[in-house]
Design a protein around this motif. Structure first.
Motif, PDB file in Angstrom:
ATOM      1  N   MET B   1       0.839  -1.196   0.000  1.00 25.76           N
ATOM      2  CA  MET B   1       0.000   0.000   0.000  1.00 25.76           C
ATOM      3  C   MET B   1       0.873   1.245   0.000  1.00 25.76           C
ATOM      4  O   MET B   1       1.984   1.240   0.517  1.00 25.76           O
ATOM      5  CB  MET B   1      -0.921  -0.121   1.222  1.00 25.76           C
ATOM      6  CG  MET B   1      -1.226   1.113   1.990  1.00 25.76           C
ATOM      7  SD  MET B   1      -2.692   0.820   3.032  1.00 25.76           S
ATOM      8  CE  MET B   1      -3.934   1.715   2.145  1.00 25.76           C
ATOM      9  N   HIS B   3       1.448   5.044   1.187  1.00 24.79           N
ATOM     10  CA  HIS B   3       1.078   6.031   2.196  1.00 24.79           C
ATOM     11  C   HIS B   3       1.584   7.398   1.742  1.00 24.79           C
ATOM     12  O   HIS B   3       2.746   7.540   1.389  1.00 24.79           O
ATOM     13  CB  HIS B   3       1.716   5.675   3.539  1.00 24.79           C
ATOM     14  CG  HIS B   3       1.200   4.386   4.091  1.00 24.79           C
ATOM     15  ND1 HIS B   3       0.143   4.311   4.955  1.00 24.79           N
ATOM     16  CD2 HIS B   3       1.586   3.099   3.864  1.00 24.79           C
ATOM     17  CE1 HIS B   3      -0.101   3.042   5.252  1.00 24.79           C
ATOM     18  NE2 HIS B   3       0.761   2.284   4.603  1.00 24.79           N
ATOM     19  N   LYS B   7       2.375  16.692   5.584  1.00 21.97           N
ATOM     20  CA  LYS B   7       2.581  17.682   6.651  1.00 21.97           C
ATOM     21  C   LYS B   7       4.053  17.720   7.079  1.00 21.97           C
ATOM     22  O   LYS B   7       4.711  16.680   7.159  1.00 21.97           O
ATOM     23  CB  LYS B   7       1.732  17.335   7.872  1.00 21.97           C
ATOM     24  CG  LYS B   7       0.237  17.314   7.616  1.00 21.97           C
ATOM     25  CD  LYS B   7      -0.347  18.719   7.545  1.00 21.97           C
ATOM     26  CE  LYS B   7      -1.861  18.700   7.511  1.00 21.97           C
ATOM     27  NZ  LYS B   7      -2.422  18.016   6.313  1.00 21.97           N
ATOM     28  N   THR B  14       1.967  13.645  12.056  1.00 15.04           N
ATOM     29  CA  THR B  14       1.449  12.802  10.985  1.00 15.04           C
ATOM     30  C   THR B  14       2.459  11.775  10.476  1.00 15.04           C
ATOM     31  O   THR B  14       2.133  10.609  10.298  1.00 15.04           O
ATOM     32  CB  THR B  14       1.008  13.723   9.829  1.00 15.04           C
ATOM     33  OG1 THR B  14      -0.056  14.507  10.308  1.00 15.04           O
ATOM     34  CG2 THR B  14       0.559  12.931   8.643  1.00 15.04           C
ATOM     35  N   SER B  17       2.799   8.950  12.881  1.00 12.90           N
ATOM     36  CA  SER B  17       1.640   8.058  12.820  1.00 12.90           C
ATOM     37  C   SER B  17       1.758   7.121  11.635  1.00 12.90           C
ATOM     38  O   SER B  17       1.498   5.925  11.737  1.00 12.90           O
ATOM     39  CB  SER B  17       0.350   8.860  12.682  1.00 12.90           C
ATOM     40  OG  SER B  17       0.116   9.607  13.835  1.00 12.90           O
ATOM     41  N   ALA B  20       4.448   4.493  12.163  1.00 16.25           N
ATOM     42  CA  ALA B  20       4.080   3.494  13.167  1.00 16.25           C
ATOM     43  C   ALA B  20       2.979   2.562  12.680  1.00 16.25           C
ATOM     44  O   ALA B  20       2.790   1.482  13.224  1.00 16.25           O
ATOM     45  CB  ALA B  20       3.625   4.191  14.450  1.00 16.25           C
ATOM     46  N   THR B  21       2.249   2.975  11.696  1.00 13.15           N
ATOM     47  CA  THR B  21       1.097   2.189  11.255  1.00 13.15           C
ATOM     48  C   THR B  21       1.389   1.368  10.001  1.00 13.15           C
ATOM     49  O   THR B  21       0.909   0.251   9.869  1.00 13.15           O
ATOM     50  CB  THR B  21      -0.104   3.124  10.958  1.00 13.15           C
ATOM     51  OG1 THR B  21      -0.342   3.945  12.096  1.00 13.15           O
ATOM     52  CG2 THR B  21      -1.362   2.316  10.649  1.00 13.15           C
ATOM     53  N   ARG B  23       2.682  -1.031   7.165  1.00 15.79           N
ATOM     54  CA  ARG B  23       3.254  -2.373   7.204  1.00 15.79           C
ATOM     55  C   ARG B  23       4.610  -2.362   6.520  1.00 15.79           C
ATOM     56  O   ARG B  23       4.829  -1.605   5.561  1.00 15.79           O
ATOM     57  CB  ARG B  23       2.323  -3.343   6.465  1.00 15.79           C
ATOM     58  CG  ARG B  23       0.936  -3.411   7.007  1.00 15.79           C
ATOM     59  CD  ARG B  23       0.863  -4.189   8.296  1.00 15.79           C
ATOM     60  NE  ARG B  23       1.336  -5.555   8.117  1.00 15.79           N
ATOM     61  CZ  ARG B  23       1.944  -6.276   9.083  1.00 15.79           C
ATOM     62  NH1 ARG B  23       2.178  -5.727  10.249  1.00 15.79           N
ATOM     63  NH2 ARG B  23       2.309  -7.507   8.847  1.00 15.79           N
ATOM     64  N   GLY B  26       5.675  -1.545   2.775  1.00 14.62           N
ATOM     65  CA  GLY B  26       4.832  -0.492   2.232  1.00 14.62           C
ATOM     66  C   GLY B  26       5.690   0.615   1.633  1.00 14.62           C
ATOM     67  O   GLY B  26       6.904   0.653   1.830  1.00 14.62           O
ATOM     68  N   LYS B  93      -1.863  -1.248  -4.497  1.00 14.60           N
ATOM     69  CA  LYS B  93      -3.246  -1.699  -4.418  1.00 14.60           C
ATOM     70  C   LYS B  93      -4.126  -0.632  -3.788  1.00 14.60           C
ATOM     71  O   LYS B  93      -5.234  -0.388  -4.213  1.00 14.60           O
ATOM     72  CB  LYS B  93      -3.332  -2.998  -3.635  1.00 14.60           C
ATOM     73  CG  LYS B  93      -4.755  -3.538  -3.582  1.00 14.60           C
ATOM     74  CD  LYS B  93      -4.845  -4.915  -2.983  1.00 14.60           C
ATOM     75  CE  LYS B  93      -6.296  -5.272  -2.706  1.00 14.60           C
ATOM     76  NZ  LYS B  93      -6.651  -5.295  -1.311  1.00 14.60           N
ATOM     77  N   CYS B  95      -4.263   3.170  -1.144  1.00 16.43           N
ATOM     78  CA  CYS B  95      -3.605   4.424  -0.859  1.00 16.43           C
ATOM     79  C   CYS B  95      -4.189   5.014   0.421  1.00 16.43           C
ATOM     80  O   CYS B  95      -5.406   5.038   0.582  1.00 16.43           O
ATOM     81  CB  CYS B  95      -3.934   5.339  -2.041  1.00 16.43           C
ATOM     82  SG  CYS B  95      -2.786   6.619  -2.276  1.00 16.43           S
ATOM     83  N   GLN B  96      -3.344   5.439   1.333  1.00 16.77           N
ATOM     84  CA  GLN B  96      -3.845   6.149   2.518  1.00 16.77           C
ATOM     85  C   GLN B  96      -3.153   7.503   2.573  1.00 16.77           C
ATOM     86  O   GLN B  96      -1.926   7.574   2.583  1.00 16.77           O
ATOM     87  CB  GLN B  96      -3.587   5.332   3.788  1.00 16.77           C
ATOM     88  CG  GLN B  96      -3.458   6.128   5.095  1.00 16.77           C
ATOM     89  CD  GLN B  96      -4.773   6.762   5.587  1.00 16.77           C
ATOM     90  OE1 GLN B  96      -5.813   6.678   4.952  1.00 16.77           O
ATOM     91  NE2 GLN B  96      -4.706   7.436   6.718  1.00 16.77           N
ATOM     92  N   SER B  97      -3.963   8.560   2.587  1.00 16.24           N
ATOM     93  CA  SER B  97      -3.408   9.908   2.703  1.00 16.24           C
ATOM     94  C   SER B  97      -3.450  10.334   4.164  1.00 16.24           C
ATOM     95  O   SER B  97      -4.522  10.404   4.756  1.00 16.24           O
ATOM     96  CB  SER B  97      -4.223  10.894   1.861  1.00 16.24           C
ATOM     97  OG  SER B  97      -4.028  10.615   0.494  1.00 16.24           O
ATOM     98  N   TRP B  98      -2.288  10.599   4.710  1.00 12.21           N
ATOM     99  CA  TRP B  98      -2.207  11.001   6.120  1.00 12.21           C
ATOM    100  C   TRP B  98      -2.394  12.506   6.211  1.00 12.21           C
ATOM    101  O   TRP B  98      -1.444  13.245   6.425  1.00 12.21           O
ATOM    102  CB  TRP B  98      -0.888  10.531   6.727  1.00 12.21           C
ATOM    103  CG  TRP B  98      -0.813   9.046   6.761  1.00 12.21           C
ATOM    104  CD1 TRP B  98      -0.428   8.213   5.743  1.00 12.21           C
ATOM    105  CD2 TRP B  98      -1.185   8.196   7.858  1.00 12.21           C
ATOM    106  NE1 TRP B  98      -0.549   6.900   6.139  1.00 12.21           N
ATOM    107  CE2 TRP B  98      -0.995   6.861   7.422  1.00 12.21           C
ATOM    108  CE3 TRP B  98      -1.656   8.442   9.153  1.00 12.21           C
ATOM    109  CZ2 TRP B  98      -1.274   5.780   8.259  1.00 12.21           C
ATOM    110  CZ3 TRP B  98      -1.918   7.354   9.973  1.00 12.21           C
ATOM    111  CH2 TRP B  98      -1.724   6.044   9.524  1.00 12.21           C
ATOM    112  N   LEU B  99      -3.640  12.943   6.048  1.00 12.01           N
ATOM    113  CA  LEU B  99      -3.940  14.371   5.946  1.00 12.01           C
ATOM    114  C   LEU B  99      -3.647  15.127   7.229  1.00 12.01           C
ATOM    115  O   LEU B  99      -3.778  14.590   8.297  1.00 12.01           O
ATOM    116  CB  LEU B  99      -5.423  14.544   5.608  1.00 12.01           C
ATOM    117  CG  LEU B  99      -5.852  13.866   4.317  1.00 12.01           C
ATOM    118  CD1 LEU B  99      -7.362  13.853   4.217  1.00 12.01           C
ATOM    119  CD2 LEU B  99      -5.253  14.582   3.126  1.00 12.01           C
TER     120      LEU B  99
END
Lengths: 110, 99, 123
Positions: B1, B3, B7, B14, B17, B20-21, B23, B26, B93, B95-99
């Motif tokens: 994934m 990320h 910021k 951010t 976070s 730490a999250t 995998r 990634g 696969k 996408c996570q945006s750490w806004l």
């Protein structure tokens, strides 16, 4: 936009939903219902009051599916089905009944 | 994934976070003010260097250039342009945006 | 999306409730998308855990209190709410301080769940 009921003016949005929740009264509800060609019977009031209670508790106007299920839970399966609700509110139970109940348009309703 | 962090590490937690999250294996893409995290000698550099052992880390070159820090990027961080950004999104696969 | 295809949708909430519009927007998107019968889960991490902190009273700031709406999620068949353990700890909170039942997970576990999603919505 606005509606006038007994000499008092109430602000509505472009689709006829009351802008201020606090403006609602049974008189206003009857007026909106007439505009929608809905003749209010005790069965209609039951749904309208249910919606108002739901809004008070959860701060949203529920989607049709949710409304149907919740009404079934509270008032029994003969009322918790879409046929019954559409007979009461032909233009959509959530949409039309919410308007009469003075609630905003349900989230997700187009 | 994939990320995506946007910021500054000095303004917001951010990046931490995300680190730490996410995998292992990634990918992390730093854009906008997050690109400051990829500069040598900053207080965030050690964390980022450590993270390089665990993740692929990318940084958006136009955002580096705009901030005048394109020459100070930590070794091992991969540079991408906007087309590369699009490729990354397409390759992963999710996408996570750490806004 | 072809009919009958159920995808895994995850909504990641990381912002405190009233300082920005993210929390409310997320909740609205969740409710709208619920009509499509997907496999939905909600994650609350970082300051996002404050969205569920019991006892919001918003009269004074003249903003709608949308906290009661989290309790309606169950009616929308959304029952998977995950909360980050480290975020609760850092803020001196436990699951008892939250307005709805949740599953408390370590950050790494949330990362694992994230990888299993078809779509992640970031707020």
């Amino acid at each position: 936009m606005a509606i006038e009921v007994n000499g008092k003016t109430y602000e509505t949005d472009e689709e006829g939903y009351l802008v201020n929740l606090g403006d609602w009264s049974e008189e206003v509800a009857n007026f909106i219902a007439r505009q929608e060609n809905v003749e209010m019977t005790p069965n209609h009031w039951e749904v309208v009051n249910f919606l108002r209670d739901y809004y008070n508790e959860f701060q949203i106007a529920p989607a049709v599916r949710v409304l149907t299920k919740a009404i079934g839970k509270k008032l029994g399966p003969e009322k918790g089905n879409s046929q019954y609700l559409y007979e009461l509110f032909p233009y959509g139970p959530a949409k039309q009944a919410c308007k009469i109940a003075g609630l905003p348009k349900p989230t997700g309703c187009v | 994934m994939l990320h995506i962090v946007n910021k500054s590490p000095f303004q917001s937690t951010t990046l931490d976070s995300c680190l730490a999250t996410a995998r292992p294996d990634g990918s992390i893409l730093l854009i906008e003010d997050a690109v400051y995290a990829a500069t040598r000698g900053s207080a965030a550099a050690a964390r980022l260097e450590q993270a390089l052992g665990k993740f692929k880390i990318y940084v958006l070159t136009p955002d580096l250039e705009a901030r005048g820090i394109a020459g100070s990027v930590i070794d091992g961080v991969r540079l991408v342009d906007y087309a590369g950004f699009v490729d990354l999104v397409a390759e992963h696969k999710g996408c996570q945006s750490w806004l | 999306m072809s009919e009958g295809t159920i995808k895994k949708f995850m909504y990641v909430n990381r912002k405190a409730p009233y300082g920005t519009i993210y929390a409310l927007e997320s909740l609205e998107v969740v409710l709208i998308a619920a009509a499509f019968d997907q496999d939905v889960s909600l994650v609350f991490m970082d300051d996002g855990v404050y969205q569920l902190r019991k006892g919001h009273q918003t009269k004074g700031i003249e903003v709608k209190n949308f906290q009661p709406t989290y309790r309606a999620l169950e009616d929308y068949d959304i029952t998977r709410l995950y909360v980050e353990r480290e975020a609760l700890q850092a803020r001196g909170l436990t699951a008892d301080d939250l307005c709805v039942p949740v599953e408390v997970l370590e950050r790494a576990e949330i990362g694992r769940l994230m990888e299993q999603q078809d779509v992640v919505f970031s707020f």
